[in-house]
Every structure is written in structure tokens, then in C-alpha cells.
Scaffold this active site. Structure first.
Site, short mmCIF file in Angstrom:
data_model
loop_
_atom_site.label_atom_id
_atom_site.label_comp_id
_atom_site.label_asym_id
_atom_site.label_seq_id
_atom_site.Cartn_x
_atom_site.Cartn_y
_atom_site.Cartn_z
N LYS A 65 -46.13 -67.17 7.00
CA LYS A 65 -45.92 -65.97 7.86
C LYS A 65 -44.72 -65.16 7.28
O LYS A 65 -43.93 -65.71 6.46
CB LYS A 65 -45.32 -66.80 9.07
N SER A 67 -46.03 -64.13 18.27
CA SER A 67 -46.04 -63.35 17.17
C SER A 67 -46.70 -63.79 15.69
O SER A 67 -46.67 -63.03 15.12
CB SER A 67 -44.36 -63.15 16.71
N SER A 89 -44.80 -68.56 20.15
CA SER A 89 -45.45 -67.66 18.98
C SER A 89 -46.23 -68.56 18.04
O SER A 89 -46.82 -67.81 17.02
CB SER A 89 -44.25 -66.82 18.30
#
Lengths: 95, 485
Positions: B77, B152, B176
Site C-alpha cells: 500500500k 482505504s 480499511s
């Protein structure tokens, strides 16, 4: 809860984020909606409930006060927008 | 096809010398080049780094120093600092930021020998539930290009679902990891707060942020969690205790497992098709020997307002570091220091990030601190205590991850609070620091649905055991969108 122009200006200063005049209305509208969500909390009785800052009830870890990091200013300053003589440049603060 | 193999099968082939890590890595790089333009799941692809690391992995595979994950490619990420690689947090603020060091998680997964394919797209600064607030545009859901992948960690979930990486890192502050895992039909686990070092993870809300693995199966996530967690003194909240072997309980029977089913998680607002998927999944787990008990989480509805005070308050402090001086975006020709701060931040942050910083600063300001911040902290304890009370009657709690399957791109962007309320099942878990997992459990309206499994602190091995046993008798985790299979 509705917030007005002067409050948006106050919050803009607190957050150090510029809000342009033509954005004030939209920002105040959306912030008001979020604050409405917060108002739901006020109906709850929390007398005697200890505030919870953290998921674990543990003491802050301490370490020996000795230097563990080596000087890496060249590497770290490479990502800075403006430097000179190993220092960060900012607009003049003192006349 | 290489990309449809499980990580276990890939690892066996690597160790047997049937394939090399370079071949496997190149295969994924080719797929990224072919499919990522339509999905926008990667912010940065790092082919040279990936192939260099793959060559090193192949050496280890040959000289007998390779571990279980050596040679398996991974996507990080874009919130994990990666030395020498752009680490943007999907923000214009950090569009020019080349991280000068590795996050501890990146260090550990490098040590495990996992070639880095690139950095995945996300909501800007991890503030969002749809990956639409990225400076680089929204990521699309591989199951339906009109749908969001969740957020997210939406890019991370999408790359697993579309077979553009076999494993990915995610972070979970209010859901997330779990919500995008649910929306994309993959497995993801948020460990107990403090299990994984936060060093080098760009901070959003420090008392909630926690990193975890995202993959197809629970077994794979267990291996990856083993590789990415250890005590790290550079994170002051990283727990010092010895980590459990998270894969140790995978093959245990579920006989006698007590599953708490909270009525509050099946109330108003839950999509009936999602409800059916979840109830069917729980019934499947009962067939494996578990029993269900009704439990109550009476303060569930207080979690969302509490979180949306506390997380922005922490964010307003954490994000004060973006000042246009040391790194990140700097405005043109600032006339004084305040102008430098205010314009750099106004230009560098997107709308949702600005909103959360402003809300957080307001909640902490004189006159509101008690009414908002302290009040929210008291509610946090009430929500936490609901769970600890429930865990006296059951081993784990099961329910939905989100009230609906993936929503459409653009559907919730106009009204921030409607997006916030979609996090109502995941946020309470972060407030208490508990571990939570999403495992693929079926489909609703043609879009994936995840089963949410939550346990007491340090119960990751149990959660992964449940996931693995469920995945022995179901194949939801093996299903792939047709065009990416």
C-alpha cells in the site's frame, strides 16, 4: 449544528489550511453535517466513564538516553523543497 | 496459469525449481501492464526493483536459505515508506516524496524475500472507504468496473482480486483492510493494535492505525502476518511480548467454538442479500462444530461519532508535519511563514483530508475539548467494554463487514457522513484495538460479501483458524472475476 463564515475562518487558522472565499459556503455546509453527527454523542450519559485514550493499558516504554541514529541529513534533506548550507529555507521570519 | 495458483502452490514450485521468482515476478509485471490501466490499482509499479529482488530470491532458493514466502511477489500500500521509491499516500502533498527509508513492515517482508511489484492506490492519507479520494483517481472493483473496491486499502484488495499480485499489505484505522477485502472477495485481517510496527507507515490516527496482510486465503494471511510482525522499538506502541505463531492453529477443529451473534449487527440498514450471505456462512461454521450464542453490543451506534471525533483529532496533530518546509508540496512564492503553511496545505491536501484536519482541530480547540474529544473517549470505552463483556460469553463475534456490497463509484462522494456511516460494523473493532478479519462468504447483487470475524485481543491465530477451516469447505475465496482469471 450550523457554522458560519467567521467560524470557518477560525478553523482555517487552527488547521493552518487556507480556505478561499468562494469555498467558504461549501466547507461550512459539509463541516456542519459532520458536527451534526457529533451532536449525537451529547444525548449519552457518560458519567463515571473513564476516557479511553488507547487500546492497551500499558505504561509508556522508556529507552536509555543514548545516541542511536547516525547523521543522515543529506539523505533526509534530499526530499526538502528548499535548502541551503544544510538548512531548510523558509520565508523571512525576523525583520 | 501461474497467477491462479495459491501462494502455497507457488512456494512449492519455487522450492522444487519448477519455476523461478524472476518468471513469476515477470508474469505479474506483464499482467499489471495489461490490466492496471483499466483498474488504476497501482500508483507506482517498480519493475526494476521487483526483478532485482526476484533474482536475489532465486539465489536464496538455490542456496537453501529461502523461507516460505521467498520469491513470492508482493504489492505494498502506498502508505508504507519504501526506500528510494515514491511513497505518496495517494496525495498531491507527497506526489514528489521519495521515501528515504523503509517502513519496518517493508524491511521484514524484504527480509522474507518478497519482490516488490509496486505501491497500491488508496484513499488519500487512508481517509476514506472507497479509494475515490486518491489524487491519482479512483481504483475500480475488478468484479464490476462501475463499483468501488472499498477503502482505504482499495488498491491492495483490487490487485489480489484481479491477480495483479498474490499478496499485499494493507492498513486498517476504521475498517480499511476488512471493508475492501469484503468488497473485492478476498481475505484480510487487522491484527490486535500493537502487533505490527507502525514505524514508517504514514500516520493517520495513531491510536487506531494497524497494518495487516491481504491475500486470497486465511492460510496465506497467517504466513504473511508471521513474516510482518515482531517487536520494533522504533514504534513506541509496538507490543514487546513474543508474537504467537499465527499459523499454528490453522488445522484445529472448530468443535466447541462459541460464536457470538450480536443482534445489533443485523438491524436496520443491512442489505437483506448481505444478511442472507452472512447467516448462511455462520450456518456453515456451525456445521463444522461451532455453536452460536446471542450477544449484545448496545453501544454500537456510538462508535461512528466517537471515531469521527477521535481519528480526525489525531490526524490534525499527525498531519501538522506537512508544512511545506521539510518534505512534500510547497506553494509558490510564499509571502510569509503562515502563508507558506496555509497555502502549501490548501494546495497539497484533497477535500476529505482538509475536512478531517479541520474537524479534528476544532474538536481539540478551547471550549470544545470536553464536549467533543473527552466525550468521544468516554464513548470509546463504552464500545470497548461492550466487546469485552460479549467475549465473556463467546470466543469470537461474527457479522457483516459492511451493510451493503460495494457501492457505485460516485454514489457517496457528495455526502461525507453517508460514507462515514458505512463503516458502522468495522469501526467499533478499531476503537477497542481488537483483531478483525474479513473472509469471502458469497455474493449479493453480483458483488462479493465478506464475513466479519472479531475476537478478543491476541486471538489472530483463532480467527485465521476459523478462516482456514471455513475455506476448506467453501470455495468463495477461490472465485475470481472472469476477465482476470
Amino acid at each position: 449544528m450550523s457554522i458560519g463564515k467567521s467560524e470557518v475562518e477560525y478553523i482555517s487558522r487552527l488547521a493552518m489550511i487556507d480556505v478561499a472565499d468562494n469555498e467558504v459556503e461549501q466547507v461550512s455546509g459539509k463541516l456542519s453535517k459532520v458536527l451534526d453527527l457529533f451532536e449525537q454523542m451529547q444525548a449519552v450519559n457518560t458519567d463515571g466513564v473513564e476516557p479511553m485514550a488507547h487500546p492497551h493499558d500499558v505504561a509508556q516504554r522508556l529507552r536509555v538516553d543514548e545516541v542511536t541514529e547516525t547523521d543522515q541529513h543529506e539523505k533526509l534533506q534530499k526530499v526538502a523543497p528548499a535548502t541551503a548550507k544544510d538548512m531548510y529555507l523558509v520565508p523571512q521570519v525576523i525583520e | 496459469m501461474l497467477h491462479t495458483l495459491s501462494v502455497k502452490q507457488m512456494s512449492e514450485k519455487l522450492h522444487a525449481g519448477e519455476i523461478t521468482s524472476v518468471e513469476l515476478t515477470q508474469h505479474y509485471l506483464d499482467r499489471i501492464a495489461q490490466f492496471d490501466p483499466e483498474l488504476n490499482a497501482y500508483v507506482t509499479v517498480t519493475p526494476e526493483l521487483a526483478l532485482q529482488m526476484a533474482r536475489e530470491a532465486d539465489e536464496r532458493l538455490q542456496n537453501g536459505t529461502a523461507g516460505q514466502l521467498t520469491g513470492i511477489p508482493i504489492a505494498h500500500k502506498d502508505i508504507f515508506c519504501t526506500d528510494g521509491v515514491k511513497t505518496s499516500c495517494s496525495s498531491k502533498m507527497l506526489d514528489n516524496f521519495i521515501a528515504p527509508y523503509d517502513a519496518h513492515v517493508v524491511t521484514l517482508l524484504k527480509k522474507a524475500g518478497m519482490p516488490i511489484l509496486g505501491k497500491t492506490n488508496m484513499d488519500e492519507f487512508a481517509m476514506g472507504s472507497s479509494s475515490e479520494s486518491s489524487y491519482y483517481g479512483p481504483t475500480k472493483n475488478p468484479w464490476d468496473l462501475n463499483a468501488v473496491p472499498g477503502g482505504s486499502s482499495g488498491g491492495a484488495a483490487a490487485v489480489i482480486a484481479a491477480n495483479l499480485a498474490p499478496m499485499a499489505t494493507g492498513t486498517d484505522t476504521g475498517g480499511s483492510i476488512r471493508q475492501p477485502a469484503s468488497f473485492c472477495g478476498i481475505t484480510g485481517i487487522k491484527p490486535t493494535y500493537g502487533t505490527v510496527s507502525r514505524f514508517g507507515i504514514i500516520a493517520y490516527a495513531s491510536s487506531f492505525d494497524q497494518a495487516g496482510p491481504m491475500s486470497r486465503s486465511a492460510e496465506e494471511s497467517a504466513w504473511m502476518l508471521n513474516a510482518m510482525s515482531e517487536f520494533d522499538q522504533r514504534d513506541s506502541t509496538c507490543l514487546e511480548q513474543e508474537r504467537a505463531d499465527f499459523a499454528a492453529e490453522l488445522n484445529n477443529s472448530l468443535e466447541g467454538l462459541k460464536v457470538g451473534v450480536p443482534a445489533e449487527y443485523f438491524g436496520e440498514g443491512l442489505d437483506p442479500e448481505v444478511e442472507k450471505v452472512i447467516k448462511d456462512a455462520i450456518a456453515e461454521i456451525e456445521k463444522l462444530g461451532a455453536t452460536t450464542v446471542p450477544v449484545s453490543l448496545p453501544n454500537k451506534d456510538l462508535a461512528v461519532p466517537s471515531y469521527y471525533v477521535l481519528a480526525p483529532a489525531e490526524a490534525s496533530s499527525n498531519l501538522s508535519r506537512y508544512d511545506g518546509v521539510r518534505f512534500g508540496h510547497r506553494c509558490e512564492q510564499p509571502k510569509d511563514l503562515e502563508d507558506l503553511y496555509k497555502r502549501s496545505r490548501a494546495e497539497g491536501f484533497g477535500a476529505e483530508v482538509k475536512r478531517r484536519i479541520m474537524v479534528g482541530a476544532y474538536a481539540l480547540s478551547a471550549g470544545y475539548y470536553d464536549a467533543y474529544y473527552l466525550k468521544a473517549q468516554r464513548l470509546r470505552r463504552m464500545v470497548h467494554d461492550d466487546f469485552t463483556n460479549a467475549f465473556e460469553q463467546c470466543d469470537v463475534i461474527m457479522g457483516p463487514v459492511a451493510p451493503t456490497p460495494a457501492f457505485n463509484i460516485g454514489e457517496k462522494t457528495d455526502d461525507p457522513t453517508s460514507m462515514y456511516l458505512a463503516d458502522l460494523y468495522t469501526i467499533p473493532v478499531n476503537l477497542g484495538g481488537f483483531p478483525g478479519m474479513s473472509i469471502p462468504a458469497g455474493f449479493a447483487n453480483g458483488r462479493p460479501v465478506g464475513l466479519h470475524v472479531v475476537g478478543p485481543h491476541f486471538s489472530e491465530a483463532k480467527l485465521l483458524n476459523i478462516g482456514h477451516q471455513f475455506q476448506q469447505v467453501t470455495d468463495w475465496h477461490k472465485q475470481m472475476p472472469e476477465q482476470y482469471s
